[in-house]
Design an enzyme around this catalytic site. Sequence first.
Site, short mmCIF file in Angstrom:
data_model
loop_
_atom_site.label_atom_id
_atom_site.label_comp_id
_atom_site.label_asym_id
_atom_site.label_seq_id
_atom_site.Cartn_x
_atom_site.Cartn_y
_atom_site.Cartn_z
N SER A 94 0.79 -1.23 0.00
CA SER A 94 0.00 0.00 0.00
C SER A 94 0.82 1.27 0.00
O SER A 94 0.26 2.37 -0.15
CB SER A 94 -0.95 0.00 1.19
OG SER A 94 -2.03 -0.88 0.95
N TYR A 201 -10.90 2.03 5.00
CA TYR A 201 -9.79 1.74 4.08
C TYR A 201 -10.23 0.70 3.06
O TYR A 201 -10.68 -0.39 3.42
CB TYR A 201 -8.60 1.23 4.88
CG TYR A 201 -7.31 1.18 4.11
CD1 TYR A 201 -6.46 2.28 4.07
CD2 TYR A 201 -6.92 0.03 3.43
CE1 TYR A 201 -5.27 2.24 3.38
CE2 TYR A 201 -5.73 -0.02 2.74
CZ TYR A 201 -4.91 1.08 2.71
OH TYR A 201 -3.72 1.03 2.01
N SER A 202 -10.12 1.04 1.79
CA SER A 202 -10.59 0.13 0.74
C SER A 202 -9.65 0.18 -0.45
O SER A 202 -9.46 1.23 -1.09
CB SER A 202 -12.00 0.52 0.28
OG SER A 202 -12.40 -0.26 -0.83
N ASN A 203 -9.06 -0.94 -0.79
CA ASN A 203 -8.18 -1.02 -1.96
C ASN A 203 -8.93 -0.81 -3.26
O ASN A 203 -8.33 -0.42 -4.26
CB ASN A 203 -7.47 -2.37 -1.96
CG ASN A 203 -6.44 -2.48 -0.84
OD1 ASN A 203 -5.35 -1.93 -0.94
ND2 ASN A 203 -6.80 -3.17 0.23
N ARG A 329 -1.01 9.23 5.39
CA ARG A 329 -1.59 9.33 6.72
C ARG A 329 -0.63 10.00 7.68
O ARG A 329 0.58 10.05 7.44
CB ARG A 329 -1.97 7.94 7.25
CG ARG A 329 -0.81 7.01 7.51
CD ARG A 329 -1.31 5.71 8.15
NE ARG A 329 -1.86 4.78 7.18
CZ ARG A 329 -2.99 4.09 7.35
NH1 ARG A 329 -3.70 4.25 8.43
NH2 ARG A 329 -3.40 3.24 6.43
#
Length: 388
Positions: A94, A201-203, A329
């Site tokens: 990520s 959180y989503s890919n 982040r």
Amino acid sequence: MATYALPRALAALALAGSVATATVAPAAAAPRVAPRHADHSATQQALDAITDGGTPGALARADRAGEVWHGTSGVADLRTGRPRLPHDRFRIGSLTKPFIATVVLQLAAEPRYGLSIDDTVEGWLPGLVRGNDNDGRRITLRQLLQHTSGLYDYIRDEGFRARFTGKAFFTHRYDGAAPEELVRIGLAHKPEFAPGEGWSYSNTNYILAGMVIEKATGNSYASEVERRIIRPLGLRGTTVPGTSSSVPGPHGRHYSKLYVADPAARIHDATDFNPSVSGASGEMISTSRDLNVFIRALLRGELLPPAQQKQMFTGRDLGDGRSYGLGIRSQTLKACGVKVWGHSSDITGSLTRTAATADGRHVMTINRNGDWGDQALEQSAIEAEFCG
């Protein structure tokens, strides 16, 4: 695209073939090396705690005030005993997301593309995000980049996990997947919440972001990342592999328990697999040096003009001193109150985290070549480095 001059110190870091380090790369017979500078002794101890906990090997690089420090612990290869080396390549999962978000924001800064991060997904990918209460007409590009779209994370889908985790990994490790397939998996589920009304959180968000880059430019997102970031910054150890299953050398092996919950599960060599199952959400390969150069350049405003820089680093409050901007982040460290920006990643066989102070003067990347164990140990290493 607009170009932004690299400051002399950054250019030197990006282009130098080698940098004086605070430690010497360990010999094969001595996989654990104590740092020579006391400033990093607590960070080294945190690395050792990772390998003491069962991870085969860990490495870190910290850049601060002209000093470069490398720390290593354990081994890169369980079969040969070869130690981890400072210039090892590894899958960064990520940590691909800040690269993708940067490209989208660069496109938004260039009028010829006619792209705004407040455009809808429907406007760029008409008809794609529909069904099961998912509606691309209500989702913006900003919401994709900040994980506020509500779209379900395709990686959590039971069918996807049945193919690519556990014993099935060995049957399907070279299958790969097209981005449209990954989006369909996510859209088979209802959204987590209405767009903009939560954070999850989503890919799936970044698979779509990669597709938007391709629609806007007519080029693959890989070629845009290479043209706009990798080549200008001299990131010689960084690649966007596409469907290539191998990790370019030099690299350690990547070990995995294949996400089996049993702590006693067998460790497997999972170095080779087709990373298109992660695509724009997590397929890239890099080094600790390159990630430090990239994050430093990003924080110093070398990759984005001021308006887009402000958008990227305007974070959504996640509580407990944490926030999420656009592909990046932040966290306020409890031990000392220092705020660091970066990202973390978890991909088969590799866990990575990069963190840096807001001015980019102090930056560290840490990687372990195993995907199990207590990830709070990475947090301990960050606290040791930035608070010690």
